[in-house]
Design an enzyme around this catalytic site. Structure first.
Site, PDB file in Angstrom:
ATOM      1  N   ARG A 262      32.384  13.031 -22.637  1.00 26.08           N
ATOM      2  CA  ARG A 262      32.882  11.768 -23.486  1.00 26.08           C
ATOM      3  C   ARG A 262      33.997  11.207 -22.269  1.00 26.08           C
ATOM      4  O   ARG A 262      33.696   9.869 -22.319  1.00 26.08           O
ATOM      5  CB  ARG A 262      33.351  12.101 -24.512  1.00 26.08           C
ATOM      6  CG  ARG A 262      34.008  10.739 -25.364  1.00 26.08           C
ATOM      7  CD  ARG A 262      34.578  11.145 -26.793  1.00 26.08           C
ATOM      8  NE  ARG A 262      33.236  11.504 -27.577  1.00 26.08           N
ATOM      9  CZ  ARG A 262      33.141  12.745 -28.235  1.00 26.08           C
ATOM     10  NH1 ARG A 262      33.873  13.713 -28.044  1.00 26.08           N
ATOM     11  NH2 ARG A 262      32.147  13.027 -28.974  1.00 26.08           N
ATOM     12  N   ALA A 263      34.635  11.887 -21.523  1.00 25.33           N
ATOM     13  CA  ALA A 263      35.725  11.171 -20.658  1.00 25.33           C
ATOM     14  C   ALA A 263      34.804  10.342 -19.589  1.00 25.33           C
ATOM     15  O   ALA A 263      35.325   9.201 -19.457  1.00 25.33           O
ATOM     16  CB  ALA A 263      36.468  12.320 -19.966  1.00 25.33           C
TER      17      ALA A 263
END
Length: 703
Positions: A262-263
């Site tokens: 997700r980062a």
């Protein structure tokens, strides 16, 4: 504050970033900034008559208001606020009470998540949100939809929103699952510049004196900022994210060892949004740097007590080591300056260029509107990790000055020391705090809402329904159970087909809800000579500090009692300010005899007084000692009274070494409480014991 403004604007340009978490000390206008964002958002086009805000160009095929008509109209983008004390029914929606009682039909009344669709969902003090509401938010944020299966209703509808939360870290941290759902995070701290602080006060006073004139004064600057958001949104689709820059993003995320993917997605989306906001057609390393400063700090934490932050030197090194192979110089505007420079001018937008050129004439008006774009990530020049350290240093300085002043809280301890001939050793610093095992008060309480022990509360899950009686005459009505009780009597009561439901008093059912409560956690710490070894006292203080942090994050009231010499002292009356307890703990000296009975008596008195103030708040006594008793009366009868009254207690055994007397174990048995060592206090120790038990059972089954 520039970082706060920039992060909110980037989320407005690219809503798929995932929203913003704003962390900071109280009184820094966090909520004011978020609420002001609503006036800057462009309007959204919705289908007329649709309660769920469906887009006429891409309507939700599962919308409960289907079939839709052909008419549509624009409306302002919504900023829906979720109160901390909201119920699950208010968030998800519930049975339409009016139609159920008047027409006898099941109809769904949309909740806050439906209202926030295609807008912003704002949660002030998000870290105080009840766990059952956090679970609902996690599901909606992950899926972009809400599924409701309750009260004979089966409904699903779209719920895509930008999640914005504000919080004061002193009040406790967020659950890691919810923390990761926020795309960006910002640390906010009030300016220490007197000129800036004076300007803030000046503007606030001007608004209070004449709100209409103040709004009119800033209306043009606000309109220009809103237009710039629209322009950046239109420009976003054309921004190029090269493969080299994408690899640089992946390398930076890998270098900081963040969990999951997700980062990487958030950094890529934020970098594109920053390039669009700055008027660039290609993402550069500077865009990646700004995006990483916002998207990575809260994802690289490994412990709930770790302060969020980024080492900018490591970030710059990671960017340099993974520079795109063919870096291109920034494009220039017709005036020769780099795109995204002062005012962030777009060469295709002459109006924005004029705005940037006239910034000197408009004074601070334009500085507020375009400041974030003039120097992207300027606040990142101050190391985020340095801010908590700065506050800590200020607190330590205050602590160092306090003994020289007239502090009444110091007098009892000084008097006790003057009467105690035993030597007193200097205070030692605590070891680093750690995550502790969870201790709960058994049974079902009725105390104030919190996060520790089971309790009957106004919010939470419904565990039963009870009829309305003279003894039980108040509470929240459970509508489905009430209608169910009345359903079988409608014919006998003469209800006409399609007519309203006929209700009687004996049909009413009240819901019984179970949630969590906060408790009174009273720490009674042995500060006698037997605890004076520096290594032991440092470990004891570290354990107490860890327990204090756990108690504060679970919304408990905490008190601190110490005993040494001939008597016990209430170092901190029960309060919600754990920082005060930490300061007293840091200054705690050791030495003298061990008046264990005095510590127990003082604890008994404090618990009794708190019981008078709040009868429903249940106590938990945490006694930190090696169990020795060398002064005063025999503590056995006092301990037996604790056990007889059913006061929950935990004895943290501080005895170490090869030869152990086991006196803490005898004390725990007398109290009817739990015995735990310093080493077993850690949460990972409990997890290790569980794993060992599971492995042993598995080996026995295999054998």
């Amino acid at each position: 504050m520039d970082d706060l403004v920039l992060s909110l604007l980037l989320s407005s340009v690219a809503p798929d970033i995932g929203g913003v978490l704003v962390r900071g000390e109280k009184g820094t206008a966090k909520s004011t900034a978020v609420r002001a964002l609503a006036n800057l958002l462009p309007p959204v086009d919705v289908i007329s008559g649709c309660r769920f805000g469906c887009d006429p160009h891409a309507p939700d095929p599962d919308c409960p208001d289907q079939p839709h008509g052909h008419e549509h109209h624009p409306r302002p983008a919504r900023l829906v606020e979720l109160p901390v004390g909201a119920t699950e029914d208010r968030l998800l929606g519930s049975l339409d009470l009016d139609r159920a009682l008047s027409a006898g039909v099941r109809a769904y009344e949309p909740g806050l998540l439906a209202g926030a669709h295609r807008g912003i969902l704002y949660v002030d003090e998000v870290n105080l949100l009840h766990d059952h509401l956090v679970d609902v938010l996690l599901d909606a944020a992950a899926m972009g939809r809400v599924h409701i299966e309750r009260e004979s209703i089966s409904i699903t509808h779209a719920a895509r929103f930008v999640l914005v939360g504000t919080m004061n870290p002193e009040e406790g941290e967020l659950r890691p699952q919810l923390l990761d759902r926020f795309g960006l995070t910002v640390e906010v701290r009030a300016s220490r510049d007197p000129d800036v602080r004076a300007e803030v006060v000046r503007r606030r006073l001007a608004f209070d004196a004449d709100p209409e004139a103040f709004i009119k004064e800033w209306q043009e600057a606000e309109r220009e900022l809103a237009a710039r958001i629209v322009s950046a949104r239109e420009h976003l689709a054309t921004v190029e994210l090269s493969d080299g820059v994408l690899r640089q993003i992946a390398a930076v995320c890998a270098a900081f060892d963040v969990d999951g993917m997700r980062a990487d997605l958030v950094v890529a989306r934020t970098a594109r949004a920053h390039a669009a906001w700055s008027g660039r057609s290609k993402v550069t390393s500077e865009d990646v740097r700004v995006a990483a400063m916002f998207a990575l700090p809260h994802r690289r934490r490994r412990d709930p007590f770790d302060a969020p932050g980024m080492d900018e030197n490591l970030l710059d090194e990671a960017l340099r080591n993974n520079t795109p192979e063919d870096p291109e110089p920034p494009e220039t505007d017709p005036d020769g300056g780099p795109e995204g420079g002062p005012g962030g001018q777009d060469p295709n937008n002459s109006q924005q260029s004029e705005t940037g050129d006239d910034r000197q004439d408009t004074g601070s008006h334009q500085d507020s509107a375009t400041g974030p774009a003039e120097q992207p990530g300027t606040q990142s020049q101050q190391h985020p990790d340095q801010q908590p350290q700065g506050r800590q240093a200020e607190g330590q300085q205050a602590e160092g000055q306090q003994p020289t002043g007239k502090n009444p809280t110091q007098n009892p301890q000084q008097n006790a020391e003057s009467r105690t001939p035993a030597a007193t050793q200097d205070a030692v610093a605590a070891t680093n705090p750690f995550k502790v095992r969870s201790f709960k008060v058994p049974g079902l309480g009725k105390g104030a809402s919190g996060r520790r022990s089971r309790a009957l509360t106004e919010s939470g899950r419904t565990i039963a329904t009870l009829p309305l009686t003279s003894e039980r005459s108040s509470g929240r009505v459970h509508l489905p159970a009430t209608l169910t009780a009345a359903a079988s009597q409608q014919h006998a009561r003469g209800r006409l087909p399609g007519g309203p439901v006929v209700l009687r008093r004996d049909d009413i059912r009240l819901g019984v809800r179970e949630g969590r409560e906060g408790n009174l956690i009273l720490f009674c710490v042995d500060a006698s000579g037997s605890m004076a070894a520096k290594q032991r006292m440092a470990a004891v203080k570290g354990a107490v500090l860890s327990l204090l942090l756990d108690a504060y994050q679970r919304r408990d009231r905490v008190g601190l009692i110490t005993f040494r010499g001939q008597e016990a002292e209430l170092a901190l009356p029960p309060t919600g300010a754990v920082e005060a307890a930490r300061m007293r703990l840091d200054r705690l000296p050791t030495g003298g005899r061990t008046p264990l009975s005095a510590g127990l008596r003082k604890s008994w008195t404090v618990i009794g007084n708190e019981k008078l103030r709040d009868p429903h708040r249940r106590p938990l006594l945490v006694l930190v000692t090696d169990g020795r008793h060398t002064a005063g009366e025999d503590p056995t009868p006092i301990a037996a009274e604790f056990a007889r009254r059913g006061i929950r207690s935990v004895v943290v055994d501080c005895e170490r070494g090869i030869v152990r007397l086991g006196m803490a174990g005898k004390l725990a048995a007398g109290l009817g409480g739990e015995l735990i060592t310093l080493d077993d206090l850690r949460a990972e120790s409990l997890a290790g014991m569980v794993r060992d038990q599971v492995n042993q059972q598995t080996e026995r089954r295999i054998a």
